[in-house]
Design an enzyme around this catalytic site. Structure first.
Site, short mmCIF file in Angstrom:
data_model
loop_
_atom_site.label_atom_id
_atom_site.label_comp_id
_atom_site.label_asym_id
_atom_site.label_seq_id
_atom_site.Cartn_x
_atom_site.Cartn_y
_atom_site.Cartn_z
NE ARG A 158 88.33 68.95 43.32
CZ ARG A 158 89.50 69.37 42.85
NH1 ARG A 158 89.79 69.23 41.55
NH2 ARG A 158 90.38 69.94 43.65
CD GLU B 269 92.60 67.46 38.23
OE1 GLU B 269 93.28 68.50 38.19
OE2 GLU B 269 93.03 66.37 38.65
NE ARG C 209 95.24 63.23 46.65
CZ ARG C 209 94.94 63.19 45.36
NH1 ARG C 209 94.86 64.33 44.68
NH2 ARG C 209 94.72 62.05 44.76
NE ARG D 211 93.02 73.40 46.10
CZ ARG D 211 93.61 72.84 45.04
NH1 ARG D 211 94.49 71.88 45.21
NH2 ARG D 211 93.33 73.26 43.82
CB SER E 148 93.76 63.24 37.00
OG SER E 148 94.95 63.58 36.33
#
Length: 426
Positions: A395, A353, A266, A281, A356
Site C-alpha cells: 500500500r 488504511e 491472507r 488487497r 493499524s
RNA sequence: GGAGAGGUGGCCGAGCGGUUUAAGGCGCAGCACUGGAAAUGCUGUUUAGGGGCAACUCUAACGAGGGUUCGAAUCCCUCCCUCUCCGCCA
C-alpha cells in the site's frame, strides 16, 4: 482472553463493555459453567486428597512390616479402588466443562478500553489528526497506481495469476527495487527508533495463532499447510509476539521492541469483488511490523509512541495521511484500543488504511502465557502486548506511485528513498 | 529419510514403583560474621487452580497426552522436541 475472575466477580461490567462492540456476546453460559466447574473441582480435589492418604498409608504399613496380603492393607486397597471409581466419574465431567469454558473464553473478544470512542461501526470512527495536506499532488490526471505500474512495466498481474491465482502479483525491475527499498528504509528507521530487528519463521503453528487471537475464530482468514500443524503467517505480529509465549520474563527485560519484515498471507475471505485491481488487497503482501511487550502501567504511553513511530515513516516519505481512532463497534477482536493510519491515494481521492496500531492489554499475554516478574515482588503478572504496521509495503508502494507521479508517466523517488535506489526518477 | 541417545526446578545433575514432602551442587535473596569485601555459616528460593478476611490449607505439574497400579519422575503406549552418526539438500 478475558480473566475468568473478572467475569466471575463483575459479570455486569463485562457484559456492558462487550455490548459496546455490538450484539452477540453472551457471558451467561460462561458464568454458569465456571460455577459448575469449581464445584466439581472442589469435590474432585477432596477425593484426590483421600486417595493420596490411602496410598501413603499403604506404603508406610508395608515399610513397617505389615503383610501386604493382610486384611488391613486389603481393606485400604478396597477403599482406594472405591475412591478411584468416584474419581473416574468426576474427572471426565470436569474436563469436559473446562474444555467448554475454554472454548467460550477463546471466542470472546477483548473489552474496549475506557478511552475508546463508543460507536456501532466504522462510520463512527473518529479522526484524530491529519498530516501533509500541503503534500497532496494538485495534478488532476493522476493514474491509478495499477495503470501507471503497468505502463512502466514494473507490475505483472496476469502472469502472476498464472503462477499462483488471482490476488497475487509480481513486481519487476524498478517495482521490485522500490519494494525492496521501502522495506530497507522502514527497517532502518525503526531500528534507529529503538526496535530490534527479527527475521522470524514465516510458518506458524496453531498454538501461536491461538495466542495472538487468529484462532480459533478466524481460521478461514489464514492459509494452512494441510499435512502439518503450520499456517502461513498472516502478519509478523504472530511470530514476534509468540517469541515470548510461555515465558516468565524478568522485569529488566521489558520493554521489548521488535520490528520485522515478513511477507503476509491472507485468504481475504468475504472480500470478493473488493479492491480487485492493484496492490491494495492481495493474498500475499509485504509488511514491516512493530511489536512491543511492555509493563501494564506503561502500555497506554507505549501505544501512543508506537503510533508516532508508524507515522514517522509516512512523514519521512511525505505521504499525506490521517489518524483514525476506531470506535468500539469497529475494534478488532483482541484490541482494547486501536488507531488506523490512512494514506492519501489521489487517483481515487480517498484515504486507505496503511497501518493499524493496537493495544491488546493482557488479552494476548493471557492466551499465550506471556508473563513477567517484578524484581523483589512476589508472583507474576501478565505483560501487555501491542503491535502496529510500520508500514504495509504494497500500500505504501501504491501511495508512492500515485502521490509521486509525474506528467510523463514516471515517478519521482521520495528523497529518503534515493539513497536506497540510487536514482531520483523511476 | 535411516540408526542411536536423550528431555527432571532459574541452571547443572541424582533418582528408574511406596516418608521424593524431588538428593547434591551452582545461581539468586535475606541474615550473621567484617572497617568494607571475599570466604564461611544459617535461612529462604517454582508455577497454576480451588477454599479461607487472614495465618493457612487442599489439588495439579519431572517434554505433552493416554494407560497399568491402592500408589508413577520411575513401568507400558502414542505424539512432540533436542543431540550424535549416516543419507539428501540451499
Amino acid at each position: 482472553m478475558l480473566d475468568i475472575k473478572l467475569i466471575r466477580d463483575n459479570p455486569e461490567a463485562v457484559r456492558d463493555k462487550l455490548a459496546l462492540r455490538g450484539d452477540g456476546y453472551d457471558i451467561t453460559e460462561i458464568v454458569e459453567l465456571d460455577r459448575q466447574q469449581r464445584d466439581l473441582e472442589t469435590q474432585r480435589s477432596q477425593l484426590q486428597a483421600r486417595s493420596n492418604e490411602i496410598g501413603k498409608a499403604i506404603g508406610q504399613k508395608i515399610k513397617s512390616g505389615s503383610d501386604p496380603k493382610g486384611e488391613e492393607i486389603q481393606s485400604l486397597k478396597a477403599e482406594g479402588n472405591q475412591v478411584k471409581t468416584q474419581l473416574s466419574d468426576l474427572e471426565p465431567q470436569e474436563k469436559e466443562l473446562k474444555a467448554q469454558l475454554e472454548t467460550l473464553l477463546l471466542n470472546l473478544p477483548n473489552l474496549p478500553s475506557d478511552s475508546t470512542p463508543i460507536g456501532k461501526d466504522e462510520t463512527e470512527n473518529v479522526e484524530i489528526r491529519r498530516w501533509g495536506d500541503e503534500h497532496k499532488p494538485q495534478n488532476e490526471k493522476i493514474l491509478p497506481h495499477w495503470d501507471i505500474a503497468e505502463k512502466m512495466g514494473i507490475l505483472a498481474v496476469d502472469r502472476a495469476v498464472k503462477v499462483a491465482q488471482s490476488r497475487f502479483v509480481a513486481l519487476l525491475g524498478a517495482g521490485a527495487a522500490l519494494e525492496r527499498a521501502l522495506i530497507s528504509f522502514m527497517l532502518d528507521r525503526q531500528i534507529a527508533a529503538g526496535y530490534t530487528e527479527v527475521i522470524p519463521p514465516f510458518l506458524i503453528n496453531s498454538a501461536s495463532l491461538q495466542a495472538t487471537g487468529q484462532l480459533p475464530k478466524f481460521a478461514e482468514e489464514s492459509f494452512k499447510c494441510d499435512s502439518d500443524d503450520l499456517w502461513l503467517t498472516p502478519t509478523a505480529e504472530v511470530p514476534l509476539t509468540n517469541l515470548y509465549r510461555d515465558e516468565i520474563l524478568t522485569s529488566d527485560e521489558l520493554p521489548i521492541y521488535h520490528c520485522a519484515y515478513t511477507p503476509c498471507f491472507r485468504r481475504e475471505a468475504g472480500s470478493y469483488g473488493k479492491d480487485t485491481r492493484g496492490l491494495i488487497r492481495l493474498h500475499q503482501f509485504n509488511k514491516v511490523e512493530l511489536v512491543k511487550v511492555v509493563r501494564p502501567a506503561t502500555s497506554e504511553d507505549e501505544h501512543q509512541s508506537l503510533v508516532r513511530d508508524a507515522e514517522a515513516i509516512l512523514q519521512a516519505l511525505k505521504l499525506p495521511y490521517r489518524v483514525i481512532e476506531l470506535c468500539t463497534g469497529d475494534l478488532g477482536f483482541g484490541a482494547n484500543k486501536c488507531y488506523d493510519l490512512e494514506v492519501w491515494l489521489p487517483a481515487s481521492g480517498t484515504y486507505r488504511e496503511i497501518s493499524s496500531c493496537s493495544n491488546f492489554g493482557d488479552f494476548q499475554a493471557r492466551r499465550g502465557n506471556v508473563r513477567f516478574k517484578e524484581k523483589g515482588k512476589k508472583g507474576t503478572q501478565y505483560a501487555h502486548t501491542l503491535n502496529g504496521s510500520g508500514l504495509a509495503i504494497g500500500r505504501t508502494m501504491a501511495a508512492v506511485l500515485e502521490n509521486y507521479q509525474l506528467p510523463d508517466n514516471t515517478i519521482r523517488v521520495p528523497e529518503v528513498l534515493q539513497p536506497y535506489l540510487g536514482r531520483e526518477v523511476l
